[in-house]
Design a protein around this motif. Structure first.
Motif, PDB file in Angstrom:
ATOM      1  N   PRO A 158       0.814  -1.228   0.000  1.00 57.81           N
ATOM      2  CA  PRO A 158       0.000   0.000   0.000  1.00 57.81           C
ATOM      3  C   PRO A 158       0.842   1.270   0.000  1.00 57.81           C
ATOM      4  CG  PRO A 158      -0.904  -1.604   1.531  1.00 57.81           C
ATOM      5  CD  PRO A 158       0.406  -2.163   1.054  1.00 57.81           C
ATOM      6  N   GLY A 181      -3.104   1.310   6.222  1.00 54.68           N
ATOM      7  CA  GLY A 181      -3.239   0.996   4.808  1.00 54.68           C
ATOM      8  C   GLY A 181      -4.306   1.787   4.085  1.00 54.68           C
ATOM      9  N   LYS A 182      -4.861   2.825   4.717  1.00 57.14           N
ATOM     10  CA  LYS A 182      -5.938   3.601   4.109  1.00 57.14           C
ATOM     11  C   LYS A 182      -5.599   5.089   4.123  1.00 57.14           C
ATOM     12  CE  LYS A 182      -9.488   0.308   5.604  1.00 57.14           C
ATOM     13  NZ  LYS A 182     -10.761   0.132   6.345  1.00 57.14           N
ATOM     14  N   THR A 192      -9.303   2.586   0.918  1.00 55.52           N
ATOM     15  CA  THR A 192      -8.137   1.797   0.523  1.00 55.52           C
ATOM     16  C   THR A 192      -7.836   2.040  -0.952  1.00 55.52           C
ATOM     17  OG1 THR A 192      -8.752   0.074   2.104  1.00 55.52           O
ATOM     18  CG2 THR A 192      -7.154  -0.514   0.392  1.00 55.52           C
TER      19      THR A 192
END
Length: 327
Positions: A158, A181-182, A192
């Motif tokens: 990511p 991860g966002k 995301t």
């Protein structure tokens, strides 16, 4: 001429030619995985040229049992989809839709028919065909992958993805900082990021997921780098689709989508990071002194000449391209 009708002999000949002339990719869809020896030879030759090969078959999953031919192909990926009931063969330039299966190509036993669709003659039909193939491939089960066939999502973290994803301002994302991860949108909600590339690094699609489901606008690109369509989702549910028809002057394409296509073309031609490219960016900061290559690439795709008049920024390029297409 938009499409060409093919007889049995014509289908076998054109499929052989498509496989022989493939430079970047080959996609084969057939309910039966049994290959005629002439097709196997072409796939082996394509593999030696490092052409990316995708074979999707249907009906019975265990069709690979007892077959060993595919194990030495480094650039091959085999998938299974139980709903597949069509025969489609293509490379990056042409596509054949036919009743002739892989095992019948070159045999001359049955009377089959087909249609040849060329990207340059009928871009919409060609792109629609690719889209339907990708829908099947995305939901198919992987059976085999050669050692050179590494999928982007398997090797991209990511942090790397959000670092390289362009046009975030359009999506309302101002900060690339990730939290679990966002990324955080101005609304305060977290999304995301997701982006997949073609094998040469050109963006294939990009968008964001909300609670693991596609949400908002998802941008899908052609292999040449231009926006093919924009699909709008709401919590994973399809809402609408905007198709970019570059040949219809009555349906103007958004300048944002033209910018995305130009930027993705820069990524394709110059292998540059375009994460910061936007309307006010200077063209030469991304192309160097060789802007002609980018101009020619766009003009060839659009089918018009002498579009650009010394643009300084990408806003200039978009405006000049828009005028050439619609004014």
């Amino acid at each position: 001429m938009a499409a060409e009708f093919l007889s049995s002999v014509g289908t076998s000949y054109q499929v052989d030619r498509i496989l022989s002339e493939a430079v970047n990719e080959i996609v084969l869809l057939s309910p039966s995985m049994k290959l005629h020896e002439s097709i196997l030879l072409r796939l082996q030759q394509a593999d030696q040229r490092n052409v990316r090969i995708t074979l999707l078959y249907g009906r019975e999953r265990n069709q690979t049992r007892g077959q060993k031919w595919y194990r030495d192909l480094k650039n091959l990926r085999i998938l299974y989809h139980d709903k597949l009931n069509a025969c489609v063969y293509r490379n990056e330039k042409e596509l054949i839709l036919t009743s002739m299966g892989l095992s019948d190509l070159g045999s001359g036993i049955f009377s089959d028919m087909g249609v040849l669709i060329a990207r340059l003659r009928d871009r919409k039909a060609f792109d629609d065909g690719i889209y339907e193939q990708e829908v099947l491939i995305e939901s198919a089960e992987e059976v085999f992958a050669g050692k050179n066939y590494v999928r982007i999502e398997e090797k991209t973290h990511p942090e790397e993805l959000i670092r390289d994803m362009p046009f975030l301002t359009y999506f309302g994302i101002e900060d690339r900082t990730l939290v679990n991860g966002k990324v955080k949108a101005p609304s305060g909600k977290f999304y995301t990021p997701e982006m997949e590339l073609y094998h040469d690094g050109t963006i294939k699609y990009q968008g964001f997921k909300k609670t693991r489901q596609r949400h908002g606008e998802w941008i899908f690109y052609t292999y040449e780098g231009f926006v093919r369509e924009v699909v709008i989702y709401e919590n994973g549910n399809y809402v609408n689709k905007i198709f970019c028809d570059y040949e219809n002057p009555a349906r103007a394409i958004s300048k944002y989508y033209l910018l995305f296509g130009i930027g993705n073309s820069v990524k394709k031609l110059y292998d540059r990071n375009i994460s910061e490219l936007y309307f006010d960016s200077l063209v030469e900061d991304f192309t160097g002194s060789d802007r002609t290559k980018l101009f020619y690439h766009i003009e060839r795709f659009i089918g018009k000449r002498a579009i650009f008049e010394q643009p300084v920024t990408f806003q200039d390029m978009v405006d000049q391209l828009y005028r050439a297409m619609y004014e």
